[in-house]
Design a protein around this motif. Sequence first.
Motif, PDB file in Angstrom:
ATOM      1  N   ILE A 245      -5.254  -6.573  -5.363  1.00 28.48           N
ATOM      2  CA  ILE A 245      -4.931  -5.365  -6.126  1.00 28.48           C
ATOM      3  C   ILE A 245      -3.427  -5.175  -6.337  1.00 28.48           C
ATOM      4  N   PHE A 246      -2.627  -5.507  -5.305  1.00 27.46           N
ATOM      5  CA  PHE A 246      -1.192  -5.185  -5.388  1.00 27.46           C
ATOM      6  C   PHE A 246      -0.422  -6.109  -6.328  1.00 27.46           C
TER       7      PHE A 246
ATOM      8  N   HIS B 225       1.226   4.062  -2.914  1.00 25.22           N
ATOM      9  CA  HIS B 225       0.988   5.465  -2.535  1.00 25.22           C
ATOM     10  C   HIS B 225       2.182   6.314  -2.973  1.00 25.22           C
TER      11      HIS B 225
ATOM     12  N   LYS C 216       0.834  -1.207   0.000  1.00 22.10           N
ATOM     13  CA  LYS C 216       0.000   0.000   0.000  1.00 22.10           C
ATOM     14  C   LYS C 216       0.867   1.254   0.000  1.00 22.10           C
TER      15      LYS C 216
ATOM     16  N   ALA D  88     -13.782  -3.037  -0.179  1.00 24.38           N
ATOM     17  CA  ALA D  88     -12.999  -2.705   1.022  1.00 24.38           C
ATOM     18  C   ALA D  88     -14.015  -2.416   2.125  1.00 24.38           C
TER      19      ALA D  88
ATOM     20  N   THR E  55     -11.452   6.505 -10.923  1.00 23.08           N
ATOM     21  CA  THR E  55     -11.737   5.824  -9.665  1.00 23.08           C
ATOM     22  C   THR E  55     -12.982   6.388  -8.983  1.00 23.08           C
TER      23      THR E  55
ATOM     24  N   LEU F  84      -4.934   4.757  -6.783  1.00 20.95           N
ATOM     25  CA  LEU F  84      -5.373   4.421  -8.153  1.00 20.95           C
ATOM     26  C   LEU F  84      -5.663   5.691  -8.949  1.00 20.95           C
TER      27      LEU F  84
ATOM     28  N   SER G 228      -8.345  -6.001  -1.453  1.00 19.35           N
ATOM     29  CA  SER G 228      -6.949  -5.600  -1.232  1.00 19.35           C
ATOM     30  C   SER G 228      -6.021  -6.817  -1.326  1.00 19.35           C
TER      31      SER G 228
ATOM     32  N   GLU H 185      -7.548   4.701   0.810  1.00 19.16           N
ATOM     33  CA  GLU H 185      -6.146   4.638   0.371  1.00 19.16           C
ATOM     34  C   GLU H 185      -6.042   4.045  -1.028  1.00 19.16           C
ATOM     35  N   CYS H 186      -6.777   2.958  -1.276  1.00 24.81           N
ATOM     36  CA  CYS H 186      -6.727   2.340  -2.613  1.00 24.81           C
ATOM     37  C   CYS H 186      -7.244   3.326  -3.653  1.00 24.81           C
TER      38      CYS H 186
ATOM     39  N   ILE I 165     -14.576   1.302  -6.047  1.00 24.42           N
ATOM     40  CA  ILE I 165     -14.197   0.811  -4.730  1.00 24.42           C
ATOM     41  C   ILE I 165     -15.408   0.914  -3.828  1.00 24.42           C
TER      42      ILE I 165
END
Length: 486
Positions: A179-180, A65, A61, A281, A212, A205, A176, A200-201, A191
Amino acid sequence: SEEQYMYDLVVLGGGSGGLAAAKQAAELGARVAVFDYVTPSPKGTKWGLGGTCVNVGCIPKKLMHQAALLGEAVHEAAAFGWVIPDIKSVQINWEALSVAVQNHIKSVNWVTRVDLKNKKVEYINALGYFKDPHTIGGIMKNGEENVVTAKNILIAVGGRPKYPDIPGAIENGITSDDIFSLSQPPGKTLIVGAGYIGLECAGFLNGLGYNTTVMVRSIILRGFDQQMANIIAEEMEQRGVHFIYQAKPKLIKKEADGILVHWVDKLGQVQKDVYDTVLFAIGRRALTKDLKLENAGVICIPDDDKIDAVDEQTNVPHIYAVGDILHKKPELTPVAIHAGKLLSKRLFANSSETMDYTNIATTVFSPLEYGCVGLSEEQANIIYGEDNIEIYHAYYKPTEFFIPQKDNSHCYLKVVTLRNNDQKVIGMHFIGPNAGEVIQGFATAIKSNLTFPILKSTVGIHPTSAEELIRVFITKRSKMDPKPQS
Ligand code: FAD
Ligand code: NA7
């Protein structure tokens, strides 16, 4: 005798809490084994040793970021005089990003394994469960069972993302957990959920250039100071994140041109749109179900399947729990690590130090970060009454925002204090660059009983954003304008 058991401590779950406890116990001479097993996500994503934080949490994450912040910085750099040819075509290569992130994670998995070996902690890659109060069975990948006995057992199995109970959610959505390591760019993304993970996601994004949208069921960042939460959301909206408020998803369906989502809006009408990726999420489910706790007599809270422990001890005296699995405790890596270490020191070094779960600082890594420690304004009002608290607040302008003419209208902070003689500081909230770095030291100050006069007698570091927390002087009660006058 002690020797009747194979181990002094068996840990279920090799994540933040479990590994910290295991390594500490082994360093103190205990015979320790750790069971860690990752059940693949419904999309088939799996990962190595180390738990949520390392593999599908804090670490990837923060890296994504950072990738988003760097994209922003490229444009700022141009304003500072860097010559960047063809700046309009600057874009993220998602595959390169996710490979870089996954390579880092794999190196951490490896170092973690070596560390356990060096510290003589036995690592058993198996899904553990209780056969009886002192016996753990572990199902390995090949289906065979590894059975061990232990004097003490620590439950540190953490949680996994939830899916909503609507048609198509599990088949067509991701979380989550996926996604990474996504092999394809996420594209236009919905989301669902406005907790810190959802925000945060959405933040990274959007920062990476993907369209998003965040679907909010009720409020932003439940549990956090709501004024700060709404400023975060406004800032994200200004940067291009779409928000759909008071909406609940109803159906997720794969179609030729993408994933069709139906949701019910605030008027009860059904709305729809098509996305490339739908990410849930909506909170995390504790992994107690697989543990067969009934075989050991350990009681779970039916509401959230979590364990209620006193000083990390469950209702069964030799069975303990740390980390995300604990009922009503902050779900944060340093919390799990600290509690795990202290527990092992109590078990194997006659320590009596217990975990203090109050005043734990945290940061939401939204595009403009939000760090806080202590009470929110709402909590302070409930606990002490509005007449007994003073809120100091300020908007401020980070120096480095001027040249690139970055919007600073959401750079805001507040300090919550008591109104009695001491004027004890009971909460600090900061929105701005590097909020985590800013708040960490103030968390130590609050733990040392920081008062408002002490805060005001501290000399700042200029030019920083952190010094603004020391310069603050306008109270909400005064109704003075908290915007900078320059
Ligand atoms: P975990 O780290 O989840 O470890 C549990 C381990 O046990 C896992 O490996 C699991 O597979 C394994 N396991 C489960 N059941 C069994 C079983 N029966 N037998 C064997 N093994 C089992 N926290 C922060 O402090 N800062 C952040 O910035 C942050 N960001 C996050 C971002 C995301 C997207 C997520 C999802 C979480 C984030 N967190 C963050 C929270 C942090 O990751 C968790 O609080 C922390 O990992 C909890 O540690 P734990 O030891 O309780 O469990
Ligand atoms: P959180 O912080 O529990 O947030 C979950 C978010 O998802 C929150 O905004 C919820 O809205 C929303 N939610 C929950 N269920 C649904 C359904 N069914 N449909 C739509 N939206 C929903 O979870 P995170 O994943 O961000 O973080 C996980 C944990 O890490 C969390 O417990 C923290 O303590 C730390 P609500 O406000 O409930 O209306």
